[in-house]
Design a protein around this motif. Structure first.
Motif, mmCIF file in Angstrom:
data_model
loop_
_atom_site.group_PDB
_atom_site.id
_atom_site.type_symbol
_atom_site.label_atom_id
_atom_site.label_comp_id
_atom_site.label_asym_id
_atom_site.label_seq_id
_atom_site.Cartn_x
_atom_site.Cartn_y
_atom_site.Cartn_z
ATOM 1 N N VAL A 39 0.836 -1.206 0.000
ATOM 2 C CA VAL A 39 0.000 0.000 0.000
ATOM 3 C C VAL A 39 0.871 1.255 0.000
ATOM 4 C CG1 VAL A 39 -1.722 1.279 1.313
ATOM 5 C CG2 VAL A 39 -1.957 -1.171 1.060
ATOM 6 N N GLN A 40 1.982 1.191 0.761
ATOM 7 C CA GLN A 40 2.879 2.341 0.814
ATOM 8 C C GLN A 40 3.582 2.598 -0.520
ATOM 9 O OE1 GLN A 40 5.714 2.245 4.041
ATOM 10 N NE2 GLN A 40 4.024 2.631 5.457
ATOM 11 N N SER A 41 4.034 1.500 -1.151
ATOM 12 C CA SER A 41 4.711 1.662 -2.442
ATOM 13 C C SER A 41 3.757 2.214 -3.488
ATOM 14 C CB SER A 41 5.259 0.335 -2.954
ATOM 15 O OG SER A 41 5.895 -0.349 -1.947
ATOM 16 N N LEU A 42 2.489 1.811 -3.396
ATOM 17 C CA LEU A 42 1.496 2.362 -4.320
ATOM 18 C C LEU A 42 1.375 3.862 -4.091
ATOM 19 C CD1 LEU A 42 -1.487 -0.159 -4.269
ATOM 20 C CD2 LEU A 42 0.141 0.199 -6.093
ATOM 21 N N GLY A 43 1.341 4.255 -2.827
ATOM 22 C CA GLY A 43 1.210 5.664 -2.473
ATOM 23 C C GLY A 43 2.367 6.501 -2.967
ATOM 24 N N ALA A 44 3.540 5.838 -3.122
ATOM 25 C CA ALA A 44 4.733 6.572 -3.549
ATOM 26 C C ALA A 44 4.621 7.068 -4.991
ATOM 27 C CB ALA A 44 5.966 5.682 -3.405
ATOM 28 N N THR A 45 3.628 6.593 -5.749
ATOM 29 C CA THR A 45 3.451 7.108 -7.103
ATOM 30 C C THR A 45 2.716 8.440 -7.100
ATOM 31 O OG1 THR A 45 1.412 5.872 -7.346
ATOM 32 C CG2 THR A 45 3.389 4.819 -8.181
ATOM 33 N N GLY A 46 2.314 8.910 -5.917
ATOM 34 C CA GLY A 46 1.691 10.223 -5.807
ATOM 35 C C GLY A 46 0.184 10.229 -5.956
ATOM 36 N N LYS A 80 -7.080 0.381 -8.377
ATOM 37 C CA LYS A 80 -7.326 1.529 -9.251
ATOM 38 C C LYS A 80 -7.251 2.823 -8.472
ATOM 39 C CE LYS A 80 -12.205 0.389 -9.159
ATOM 40 N NZ LYS A 80 -13.159 -0.456 -9.842
ATOM 41 N N ASN A 81 -6.958 3.913 -9.184
ATOM 42 C CA ASN A 81 -6.752 5.157 -8.452
ATOM 43 C C ASN A 81 -8.066 5.810 -8.083
ATOM 44 O OD1 ASN A 81 -7.136 5.933 -11.199
ATOM 45 N ND2 ASN A 81 -6.459 7.984 -10.634
ATOM 46 N N THR A 82 -8.076 6.492 -6.933
ATOM 47 C CA THR A 82 -9.306 7.116 -6.465
ATOM 48 C C THR A 82 -9.241 8.634 -6.564
ATOM 49 O OG1 THR A 82 -8.380 6.962 -4.267
ATOM 50 C CG2 THR A 82 -10.008 5.306 -4.869
ATOM 51 N N ASN A 83 -8.029 9.204 -6.648
ATOM 52 C CA ASN A 83 -7.928 10.659 -6.761
ATOM 53 C C ASN A 83 -8.017 11.072 -8.235
ATOM 54 O OD1 ASN A 83 -5.488 9.502 -7.452
ATOM 55 N ND2 ASN A 83 -4.401 11.400 -7.045
ATOM 56 N N THR A 84 -8.100 12.376 -8.478
ATOM 57 C CA THR A 84 -8.086 12.848 -9.851
ATOM 58 C C THR A 84 -6.656 13.236 -10.193
ATOM 59 O OG1 THR A 84 -10.163 13.847 -9.226
ATOM 60 C CG2 THR A 84 -9.377 14.312 -11.430
ATOM 61 N N THR A 85 -6.082 12.609 -11.185
ATOM 62 C CA THR A 85 -4.710 12.942 -11.540
ATOM 63 C C THR A 85 -4.723 14.205 -12.405
ATOM 64 O OG1 THR A 85 -4.760 11.658 -13.559
ATOM 65 C CG2 THR A 85 -4.098 10.498 -11.577
ATOM 66 N N ARG A 104 -8.019 16.878 -18.856
ATOM 67 C CA ARG A 104 -8.947 16.303 -19.820
ATOM 68 C C ARG A 104 -10.376 16.749 -19.511
ATOM 69 N NH1 ARG A 104 -8.831 10.463 -19.713
ATOM 70 N NH2 ARG A 104 -6.736 10.736 -18.863
ATOM 71 N N ASN A 105 -10.712 16.775 -18.210
ATOM 72 C CA ASN A 105 -12.051 17.214 -17.832
ATOM 73 C C ASN A 105 -12.304 18.663 -18.224
ATOM 74 O OD1 ASN A 105 -12.588 14.764 -16.809
ATOM 75 N ND2 ASN A 105 -12.264 15.323 -14.662
ATOM 76 N N ASP A 120 -16.440 5.501 -11.988
ATOM 77 C CA ASP A 120 -15.407 4.624 -12.519
ATOM 78 C C ASP A 120 -14.437 5.330 -13.442
ATOM 79 O OD1 ASP A 120 -16.048 2.452 -11.125
ATOM 80 O OD2 ASP A 120 -17.407 1.608 -12.614
ATOM 81 N N SER A 121 -14.295 6.638 -13.252
ATOM 82 C CA SER A 121 -13.414 7.359 -14.158
ATOM 83 C C SER A 121 -11.979 7.324 -13.670
ATOM 84 C CB SER A 121 -13.883 8.804 -14.284
ATOM 85 O OG SER A 121 -13.889 9.369 -13.004
ATOM 86 N N TYR A 122 -11.419 6.099 -13.545
ATOM 87 C CA TYR A 122 -10.025 5.975 -13.123
ATOM 88 C C TYR A 122 -9.149 5.852 -14.354
ATOM 89 C CZ TYR A 122 -11.345 1.166 -13.970
ATOM 90 O OH TYR A 122 -11.823 0.030 -14.540
ATOM 91 N N THR A 123 -7.896 6.243 -14.218
ATOM 92 C CA THR A 123 -6.998 6.074 -15.357
ATOM 93 C C THR A 123 -5.902 5.062 -15.058
ATOM 94 O OG1 THR A 123 -5.721 7.917 -14.561
ATOM 95 C CG2 THR A 123 -7.265 8.365 -16.329
ATOM 96 N N ILE A 124 -5.582 4.908 -13.770
ATOM 97 C CA ILE A 124 -4.515 3.975 -13.431
ATOM 98 C C ILE A 124 -5.151 2.738 -12.822
ATOM 99 C CG2 ILE A 124 -2.388 3.677 -12.143
ATOM 100 C CD1 ILE A 124 -2.258 6.727 -11.985
#
Lengths: 177, 453
Positions: A64-71, A139-144, A150-151, A160-164
Motif C-alpha cells: 500500500v505504501q509503495s502504491l502511495g509513492a506514485t503520488g 485503481k486510483n481514487t484521486n483525480t490525476t 482532460r475534464n 469509474d473514471s479511473y486512469t490507473i
C-alpha cells in the motif's frame, strides 16, 4: 480590427499549444509510468502471496505504501478464493468416478484485513493453502493532473473514471506456515 | 519573428519529441506487461508440472525408487512443456519450438536432485534435452589417510556415510537424534521425556540413537567444514568452507540438535546442499550457453541469482525450479525462473505435513487445531495419504477414485488455516513424536540397503 482578432486568436491558440498541450502529454506520460509501476508492484505482490502461501501484514503495508509513492491514492481490492477440499467424493457415492469438482468460497478485503489487523495468534498474516486463488485489483481514487486537464476540455464524470488500474491473479502454489 | 511563427517553430520541435516519447513509453509498458504475463505463465506451468508429479506419485506405489521416479519426472516435464506451449499460444508449432528457451529444469528430492537440460545423448549422439543422472547432496571429508569419508545429506536429519573411518571401510546410514533425548529402558522408549507407544516409532528412536552414538564415537571429533574436499585427484578444498575448523558438525549434542534449525549441523547441511545445487546448475546452464546453436538459439544463457528466501524453500522441501530465457519480448529478451515446492509427496515428510485424526470427530486436523475433540486418540498420517487416488484393483475400464482415510478436512485448520493455534499438550506431543518416528521409519530411503550387511 481584423488584425487584433487574429492576434488574440493566435495568442489564445499559442497558449493552448505551448502550455496546455505539452502539459497534457507530460501528465499522461506520468500516468502511464504510474500505471506501469502499479502493474509491476501488483504482480510482485501477488507472486509473493502465491509462492509463500500467505499474506503478511508487513507485505500488505509495504504494498500500500509503495502504491502511495506514485503520488496518487488507490483503492485496493483483495479477493481470496479458498478451495474447499471436501465436496466431491467422500460421502456421496456418485462422486467416486468424478475428478475436478472444485468448490471455492471467497473472502474479500475487509474480511482479510480483519484477520491481518486482528488479535490472537493468527493475527498479522492471512494463511492460504495450495490450490487457493488470489486476485488483486488496484485503481486510483484521486483525480490525476491528466484527468483534470482532460475534464477541462471534455468532461468525463462518474465513479469509474479511473486512469490507473492494475490487476493480477493466480493460484497459490504453497501452503503457508 | 512574429509570435505566430514562434508558436509554429515550437510545435515543430515539441510535437515529434512528444510523439516519439509516447511511443517509446507505450512500448516499454508493453514489454513489462508481457514480462509479467510470461512470469505468470511460467509459474502456472511449473505448478501444473508439480501437480502432475504429485498425482503420479500418489498413484505409483514405487514412486520413491530410482527408475520409477525418473518416469514420474519425465511425465511431469511433459506436462510442464505442454502447459507452457498452450499458455504461450504456440501449441501449433509443437513442443520443440519452446524447448530451446529452457536451459534447465531442476527437481530437488529427498537426498539429491535431477537436472533436465540439453546435453549430448550418448545413445543417439544427438544434442537434446535429457534428464541427467541423479546427483546426491554428498560431500567428501578428508582428514588423513585413515579417515576419508563421503557423507550424503538429505532434507532432514538422515545421513549416509561411506568411506574409510579409523582405517576400516564402512558404509552406514541413519537418522541423527540427540542421544541424551532418547532413553531406552527394557521395552520402554522415551523421547524428550515422552513415552513412545508406537512400535515402529520405537524402532526409529532405537536405531537413531544407535547410529548417532556410532557417529559421535567415530567421526564427531574429526569432521569440520574445513575438511570438505572436492571430488578429484588433487583434494581441492572448498573456498566456502576454508578456515571453519571449529564447528564440529557431527558432534550431536543438546546444543547441536538436528531438530533445531540453527544447529551447526543444519547450517552446514544447508550450505552443502546449496553449494552442490548451485555448482551443478551453473555448469548445466553455462554448458548449454556454449552449445545452444545446436538447438537453434544464440542467446547467452546465464544462471540468475536466486533470492535467499527461494533458496530456503529449495532446501526445505521437494521443489521444482524451471528456467526460461531468451524469448524475445519487444526490445529485449525474457529471462525468468520459477520455484514451486511440492509439500505433498512421498519423498520427504516435514513436521508440518502430518495430519492427525482422532476418534471424537470425522475430520483430520493439524496438531495445534483448537477443534480436536479427543486428544488421547490422535494418530498422525502423511498429508499425501489424504489425497484422492485411483483404485488400481478395478482396472482401466472401471476407474474409481478412493481415499485411504475416510475423514474430511477440518474447516478450521486445513481449509481455512487462520485459526488460534493451541499450545501443545503432552498428549499432542506424544502423538506428534509417535507419528514422526513411525513415518520416518516407514519412508523408503535409498541408503537403507547399506545397513543390511
Amino acid at each position: 480590427m481584423g488584425e487584433t482578432l487574429v492576434t488574440v486568436t493566435a495568442i489564445f491558440l499559442a497558449a493552448i499549444l505551448m502550455f496546455v498541450f505539452p502539459l497534457m502529454t507530460v501528465s499522461e506520460r506520468s500516468d502511464d509510468i504510474s500505471e506501469l509501476n502499479v502493474q509491476t508492484l501488483t504482480s510482485q505482490f501477488v507472486d509473493n502471496i502465491k509462492s509463500t502461501g500467505k499474506l503478511t501484514l508487513t507485505n500488505y503495508d509495504n504494498f500500500v505504501q509503495s502504491l502511495g509513492a506514485t503520488g496518487n491514492t488507490y483503492d485496493v481490492e483483495l479477493e481470496f478464493k479458498i478451495l474447499d477440499d471436501n465436496p466431491g467424493g467422500k460421502d456421496t457415492g456418485s462422486g467416486l468416478d468424478k475428478i475436478g469438482e472444485n468448490v471455492y468460497y471467497s473472502v474479500y478485503t475487509s474480511q482479510i484485513e480483519d484477520v491481518l489487523y486482528g488479535s490472537g495468534s493468527s493475527a498479522g498474516q492471512y494463511k492460504l493453502k495450495e490450490g487457493d486463488i488470489v486476485s488483486v485489483n488496484v485503481k486510483n481514487t484521486n483525480t490525476t493532473i491528466s484527468q483534470m486537464l482532460r475534464n477541462f476540455f471534455y468532461s468525463l464524470v462518474g465513479n469509474d473514471s479511473y486512469t490507473i488500474a492494475a490487476s493480477s491473479s493466480g493460484m497459490v502454489t504453497n501452503t503457508g506456515k | 519573428m512574429k509570435i505566430q511563427n514562434m508558436a509554429v517553430v515550437f510545435i515543430i520541435i515539441i510535437l515529434p519529441i512528444s510523439i516519439l516519447l509516447s511511443v517509446y513509453v507505450k512500448g516499454e509498458v508493453e514489454v513489462i506487461k508481457r514480462q509479467n504475463k510470461y512470469d505468470q505463465i511460467l509459474s502456472e506451468s511449473t505448478y501444473d508440472a508439480v501437480k502432475a508429479f504429485k498425482l503420479n506419485t500418489v498413484n505409483n506405489s514405487r514412486s520413491t525408487q530410482a527408475d520409477s521416479i525418473r518416469r514420474d519426472i519425465k511425465a511431469s516435464i511433459n506436462s510442464f512443456i505442454n502447459s507452457l506451449v498452450t499458455n504461450l499460444g504456440v501449441s501449433g508449432y509443437g513442443t520443440e519450438s519452446i524447448k530451446p528457451y529452457i536451459p534447465a529444469i531442476v527437481y530437488t528430492l529427498y537426498d539429491g536432485f535431477y537436472i533436465y537440460s540439453p546435453t549430448i545423448n550418448l545413445e543417439t549422439g544427438v544434442y537434446e534435452h535429457i534428464i541427467k543422472p541423479y546427483i546426491y547432496y554428498s560431500i567428501r571429508y578428508r582428514i588423513d589417510n585413515y579417515n576419508d569419508v563421503v557423507i550424503n545429506y538429505t532434507l532432514d536429519n538422515y545421513i549416509v556415510v561411506y568411506g574409510i573411518v579409523n582405517g576400516n571401510y564402512v558404509s552406514r546410514a541413519g537418522y541423527l537424534e540427540n542421544v541424551t533425548d532418547i532413553s531406552i529402558n527394557g521395552s520402554q522408549v522415551t523421547y524428550k521425556g515422552t513415552v513412545i507407544t508406537d512400535e515402529t516409532a520405537k524402532q526409529y528412536y532405537i536405531e537413531a540413537r544407535e547410529f548417532t552414538q556410532w557417529i559421535n564415537d567415530n567421526l564427531a571429533e574429526k569432521i569440520t567444514p574445513s575438511n570438505a574436499r572436492k571430488i578429484g585427484e588433487n583434494d581441492e578444498t572448498y573456498p566456502e568452507f576454508e578456515g571453519n575448523v571449529t564447528d564440529r558438525i557431527l558432534n550431536i549434542t543438546g546444543s547441536n540438535d538436528p531438530q533445531r534449525e540453527d544447529s551447526a549441523f543444519n547450517v552446514h547441511r544447508r550450505e552443502v546442499i546449496r553449494l552442490i545445487l548451485q555448482d551443478n546448475l551453473n555448469s548445466a546452464i553455462t554448458s548449454y550457453s556454449a552449445n545452444s546453436e545446436a538447438l537453434g538459439t544464440t542467446y547467452n544463457f546465464k544462471m540468475p541469482i536466486l533470492e535467499e528466501e527461494e533458496w530456503n524453500r529449495l532446501i526445505e522441501n521437494v521443489t521444482m525450479i524451471t528456467f526460461m530465457q531468451g524469448l524475445p519480448i519487444g526490445n529485449k529478451y525474457y529471462n525468468g525462473y520459477s520455484v514451486v515446492s511440492c509439500p505433498k509427496n512421498k519423498e520427504y515428510i516435514s513436521v508440518d505435513s502430518i495430519y492427525y485424526i482422532n476418534e471424537g470427530d470425522s475430520y483430520y486436523h493439524r496438531i495445534d487445531c483448537p477443534e480436536i475433540v479427543n486428544e488421547n486418540t490422535l494418530v498422525g498420517y502423511k498429508n499425501i495419504e489424504f489425497e484422492r487416488k485411483i483404485n488400481s484393483n478395478l482396472g482401466e475400464e472401471n476407474k474409481e477414485y478412493i481415499y485411504e482415510h475416510e475423514e474430511n478436512a477440518c474447516y478450521y485448520c486445513i481449509i481455512n488455516s487462520n485459526y488460534e493455534s493451541q499450545p501443545l499438550t503432552s498428549a499432542r506431543i506424544q502423538a506428534q513424536y509417535n507419528a514422526m518416528g513411525r513415518i520416518r521409519k516407514e519412508l523408503y530411503k535409498r541408503g537403507d540397503d547399506l545397513n543390511k550387511d
